[in-house]
Design an enzyme around this catalytic site. Sequence first.
Site, mmCIF file in Angstrom:
data_model
loop_
_atom_site.group_PDB
_atom_site.id
_atom_site.type_symbol
_atom_site.label_atom_id
_atom_site.label_comp_id
_atom_site.label_asym_id
_atom_site.label_seq_id
_atom_site.Cartn_x
_atom_site.Cartn_y
_atom_site.Cartn_z
ATOM 1 C CG HIS A 22 -2.039 0.928 1.139
ATOM 2 N ND1 HIS A 22 -1.951 2.262 1.416
ATOM 3 C CD2 HIS A 22 -3.317 0.707 0.719
ATOM 4 C CE1 HIS A 22 -3.123 2.831 1.192
ATOM 5 N NE2 HIS A 22 -3.963 1.911 0.767
ATOM 6 C CG ASP A 31 -8.414 -4.387 -2.496
ATOM 7 O OD1 ASP A 31 -9.609 -4.188 -2.265
ATOM 8 O OD2 ASP A 31 -7.653 -3.533 -2.950
HETATM 9 N N1 ACO Z 1 4.120 -7.652 -4.665
HETATM 10 C C1 ACO Z 1 5.449 -7.594 -4.890
HETATM 11 N N2 ACO Z 1 6.192 -6.470 -4.770
HETATM 12 C C2 ACO Z 1 5.557 -5.349 -4.426
HETATM 13 C C3 ACO Z 1 4.171 -5.330 -4.183
HETATM 14 C C4 ACO Z 1 3.452 -6.527 -4.296
HETATM 15 N N3 ACO Z 1 2.141 -6.568 -4.082
HETATM 16 N N4 ACO Z 1 3.788 -4.082 -3.857
HETATM 17 C C5 ACO Z 1 4.904 -3.334 -3.910
HETATM 18 N N5 ACO Z 1 5.966 -4.094 -4.248
HETATM 19 C C6 ACO Z 1 7.353 -3.637 -4.364
HETATM 20 C C7 ACO Z 1 7.537 -2.799 -5.630
HETATM 21 O O1 ACO Z 1 7.922 -3.606 -6.734
HETATM 22 C C8 ACO Z 1 8.610 -1.840 -5.208
HETATM 23 O O2 ACO Z 1 9.845 -2.504 -5.281
HETATM 24 P P1 ACO Z 1 11.206 -1.679 -5.622
HETATM 25 O O3 ACO Z 1 11.353 -0.677 -4.530
HETATM 26 O O4 ACO Z 1 12.245 -2.733 -5.617
HETATM 27 O O5 ACO Z 1 10.978 -1.061 -6.966
HETATM 28 C C9 ACO Z 1 8.324 -1.581 -3.738
HETATM 29 O O6 ACO Z 1 7.616 -2.754 -3.271
HETATM 30 C C10 ACO Z 1 7.471 -0.338 -3.479
HETATM 31 O O7 ACO Z 1 6.281 -0.498 -4.213
HETATM 32 P P2 ACO Z 1 5.673 0.625 -5.141
HETATM 33 O O8 ACO Z 1 4.913 -0.047 -6.229
HETATM 34 O O9 ACO Z 1 6.709 1.613 -5.523
HETATM 35 O O10 ACO Z 1 4.685 1.282 -4.119
HETATM 36 P P3 ACO Z 1 3.482 2.165 -4.483
HETATM 37 O O11 ACO Z 1 3.152 2.933 -3.249
HETATM 38 O O12 ACO Z 1 3.707 2.928 -5.723
HETATM 39 O O13 ACO Z 1 2.318 1.106 -4.810
HETATM 40 C C11 ACO Z 1 0.575 -0.449 -4.630
HETATM 41 C C12 ACO Z 1 1.392 0.639 -3.922
HETATM 42 C C13 ACO Z 1 0.108 0.060 -6.002
HETATM 43 C C14 ACO Z 1 -0.667 -0.716 -3.796
HETATM 44 C C15 ACO Z 1 1.441 -1.713 -4.780
HETATM 45 O O14 ACO Z 1 1.826 -2.165 -3.506
HETATM 46 C C16 ACO Z 1 0.702 -2.811 -5.552
HETATM 47 O O15 ACO Z 1 0.687 -2.798 -6.775
HETATM 48 N N6 ACO Z 1 0.073 -3.808 -4.805
HETATM 49 C C17 ACO Z 1 -0.691 -4.845 -5.462
HETATM 50 C C18 ACO Z 1 -2.049 -4.294 -5.901
HETATM 51 C C19 ACO Z 1 -2.968 -4.020 -4.734
HETATM 52 O O16 ACO Z 1 -3.142 -4.842 -3.848
HETATM 53 N N7 ACO Z 1 -3.597 -2.835 -4.785
HETATM 54 C C20 ACO Z 1 -4.593 -2.429 -3.786
HETATM 55 C C21 ACO Z 1 -4.106 -1.293 -2.943
HETATM 56 S S1 ACO Z 1 -5.266 -0.904 -1.697
HETATM 57 C C22 ACO Z 1 -6.484 -0.033 -2.500
HETATM 58 O O17 ACO Z 1 -6.285 0.637 -3.499
HETATM 59 C C23 ACO Z 1 -7.793 -0.097 -1.919
#
Ligand code: ACO
Length: 440
Positions: free
Chosen positions: A313, A371
Amino acid sequence: MSKDKNSKKEKFAKLIIDNNSYSFPIYSSTEGESVIDITKLHSKTKFFTYDPGFTSTASCESKITYIDGEKGILRYRGYDIEELADKSDFIEVVNLLIYGDLPNKSQLTKYKNLISRHTLLHEQIINFFQGFRRDAHPMAMMVGVMGALSSFYQDTLDIKDAHQRQEATRRIVAKSSTIGAMAYKYSIGQSFVSPKNNLSFSENFLHMCFSNTAEEYKVSPILAKAMDIIFILHADHEQNASTSTVRLAGSSGANPFACIAAGVSSLWGPAHGGANQAALEMLEEIGSSKNIKKYINKAKNKKDNFKLMGFGHRVYKNYDPRAKILKKICKKVLNHVGINNDPILQLAMDLEAIALKDKYFIEKKLYPNVDFYSGIILKAIGFPPEMFTVIFAIARTAGWTAQWTEMIEDPIQKIGRPRQLYTGNLITKYGKKRSRKNTR
Ligand code: ACO
């Protein structure tokens, strides 16, 4: 920082560019991070800030929702989400979000009546559904029909009139559940079921989804309570993508129904509200606990696009408090519907346990989000995965309308208009040959 700007000017931040020093006021929040007011940055320095994804940008002042991502805290108007899920109901939470405090008994009864007066849809809107393909995603219908409402309520078009604004917010909340249920019925080829205003918001939604012309659905109090908790937990989440979309669309003075349709579109994506559908589909794809390691490795592999859906998140760097509540009610709902040992729930819990011990997830502070468990509950209630994000959207109409109202009523509100870092071509003479990198 609108109203009491001067009282909040406690400190200043200094910025030095080419030996020139500029100072910018710092405003303290009542709780959480302070902000540096950079509204005069460009006029003073001729620089813009660069912050893709708004990771360090507060786009507005708000009094509605507070999140402490490090501690895993979520509060609406100061009330803890756990307490609201336990003691309140969805319409009371809608009232709280919009008006700022919990209503008393008679205010709540009056508000519930006002909301339920608006559950019916205009006959023309009902005809509108016939234009959709039967296999359309219910979110596509939500976006289209919500936007179409803007052509129906000519008496809520003056957004400067507080009464008209309130009427619009009540219509949006009330009709969203009818539209969501109709989208479901349409997608399964059944006739629409009219709302019943003697039922609560959640009971009525279950009734409109699961009753049919041959058989009335008996709404179970346990499932209605679970549904209500799901609506409460998804009601608002401060300046997330869809809420910011609603605010940005609304900042131009656009019709409120059209602004909410924009929010529904933003919510649909798998990185946002669409993750509940994606999370359940992912669990079904993993299939068995013996495959967890393989999928964890895929999630960690930078060359693989796979992400653990329902994990991570932007704001929570701790367990999402909403996921905690949902995990607790998961078992209750499954037992109630006679699924005593759901392999998908077991798989989800095994996956969570393994991920939370994995160095990659620990270092990046990736925890289950709202979720991760909601899909298991919604599936047990009887919804197909395509409906999960629709349910999220129905709940979020509460937050969107509260945030939209707050924005319109903010005296410093102006049209949202970010700037950019331009890295394109310099002026080029028409007809001059340039090599193209893409093949389109
Ligand atoms: N699985 C694996 N790796 C992950 C995940 C995941 N679910 N989420 C984040 N990471 C990693 C990223 O690859 C990134 O790695 P890096 O630093 O080596 O590049 C690091 O963790 C930081 O993640 P970001 O994507 O930069 O974080 P951001 O704040 O932009 O994204 C998000 C948050 C979009 C929710 C992300 O965690 C994700 O895509 N999760 C899966 C989708 C999801 O569950 N979305 C629902 C969110 S809650 C809602 O909207 C109600």
